[in-house]
Write an enzyme that holds these catalytic residues in place. Sequence first.
Site, short mmCIF file in Angstrom:
data_model
loop_
_atom_site.label_atom_id
_atom_site.label_comp_id
_atom_site.label_asym_id
_atom_site.label_seq_id
_atom_site.Cartn_x
_atom_site.Cartn_y
_atom_site.Cartn_z
N GLN A 99 -49.55 -13.57 -10.47
CA GLN A 99 -49.07 -12.46 -9.66
C GLN A 99 -49.86 -12.30 -8.37
O GLN A 99 -50.98 -12.78 -8.24
CB GLN A 99 -49.16 -11.15 -10.46
CG GLN A 99 -48.08 -10.98 -11.51
CD GLN A 99 -48.11 -9.57 -12.06
OE1 GLN A 99 -48.54 -9.34 -13.18
NE2 GLN A 99 -47.67 -8.60 -11.27
N HIS A 100 -49.24 -11.60 -7.43
CA HIS A 100 -49.87 -11.02 -6.23
C HIS A 100 -50.19 -12.01 -5.11
O HIS A 100 -50.41 -11.59 -3.98
CB HIS A 100 -51.18 -10.30 -6.57
CG HIS A 100 -51.08 -9.25 -7.62
ND1 HIS A 100 -50.17 -8.22 -7.58
CD2 HIS A 100 -51.78 -9.08 -8.77
CE1 HIS A 100 -50.33 -7.45 -8.64
NE2 HIS A 100 -51.29 -7.95 -9.39
N ASP B 92 -46.79 -13.81 -14.19
CA ASP B 92 -47.37 -14.31 -15.44
C ASP B 92 -47.43 -13.25 -16.54
O ASP B 92 -47.13 -13.54 -17.71
CB ASP B 92 -48.75 -14.93 -15.21
CG ASP B 92 -49.72 -14.03 -14.46
OD1 ASP B 92 -49.36 -12.88 -14.11
OD2 ASP B 92 -50.85 -14.49 -14.20
#
Length: 478
Positions: free
Chosen positions: A78-79, A231
Amino acid sequence: MAEQRVVIGFDSSTQSTKALAVDLDTGAVLGQGRAPHTVSTGAGRESDPEQWWRALGEAAAATGWADRAAAVSIGGQQHGLVTLDASGAPVRPALLWNDVRSAPQAAELQAAIGAAELARRTGSVPTAAFTAPKWAWLRANEPAAAERVAAVRLPHDFLTERLTGEAVTDRGDASGTGWWGPDGYDKDVLDRVGLDPALLPLVLAPGTRAGVVRPGTALREGTPVATGTGDNMAAALGLGLLPGQPVLSLGTSGTVYAVGRTRPADPTGTVAGFADALGAWLPLACTLNCTRAVDRFATLLGRGRGREEVEDGGTAVVLPYLDGERTPDLPGASGLVHGLRHDTTPGQLLQAAYDGAAHALLAALDGVLRAGGADPAGDEPLLLIGGGARGQAWQRTVLRLSGRAVQVPDAQELVALGAAAQAAALLTGEPADAVARRWRTAHGPVLDPVKKDEEALMRIGDTLRRAGALQGAPAEDR
């Protein structure tokens, strides 16, 4: 005899890409592949997206099913901020979730819009881990690079687009950017960080096909590709989670989450109000320092090969914030050891590192459950997953500090399994979580609860409050 149908799920994580070839009917893993990534060291944490693409091809080929898979899907870290030029090539290495250089931009965003208002709009109060502050950091520190950007993607978006040619994402991963909410991309947040929404991918509905594999990849041309997701959302699918079942994931980072029926909006920022990959929510708390930080303490103590050699007792407290920290929100923090005595042993100090890593996650567990509309007093076992889940020292620590029964699923690589369930759902018409439940992915031994170690929890909490000034926050605020 009916032809065997096999799907491939990918987990493009911080350290590597993993691929699982899974029998659609039984959930049996028929082939596996893995290819490593490299991550920069120093002030930031960056990685070249091109190596993720190469790793995906290598991992797919290693499964033995790349040319025969009936459908595929990608779960990704992520991110991460992936910036592409007009040709689709990365403008610069991706800024990863654990790059905390954007902490000032996160603080500026909170000050400009307000923590409570950001939580109301996007479900979360963005920290340095989120994508929105990372884009603001890029504009402030590398304006020439930012000017060249023609597309902004998350890691799983980038790989899905490379496979299919389609600029798409899903609600789960989009919810971790800090610029998406239930009504779509938030114009005020995007304006504040200076990002044109035309640079962002289309957010697909859950269960939608992202496209098909285009020519020239490691996978068979024309293979259907599911939307993929972040994820944590993929792992929730991989477990077939039902609302209110709590999960603690022990990896490079640590997370605690549960599928929620109600939309979270925690103005304190402790609980991130993510969407899941279906139509519900995934309230989550995350720490930057988990298994890797404890492993580093083991090495410093001369127990790099003996990470299980812990001892009970002692008064030491370890706050293992070696990469700054996200929960609590202390991006400038460093590791701290307190309470040493002449009789403190290396084993006790190592156990204190385990305790310090688990503390923040378990302290946030009740808030995570409440945020999703579940009863924190429920008797559901805590599902323990991730790289540390099979370590006895980790299991004992979580049992002791949670007071809950702990279930350790037999299935491994749950992010890739969740992506495989997404791929299977394209073919069967089932919800992806129902596929995973049919595969019995969460099945595993249940460890009986033990009495919660309130003394250790109080000792850690008191140290954290008093150490606030050393860790970059006023002591009275922590």
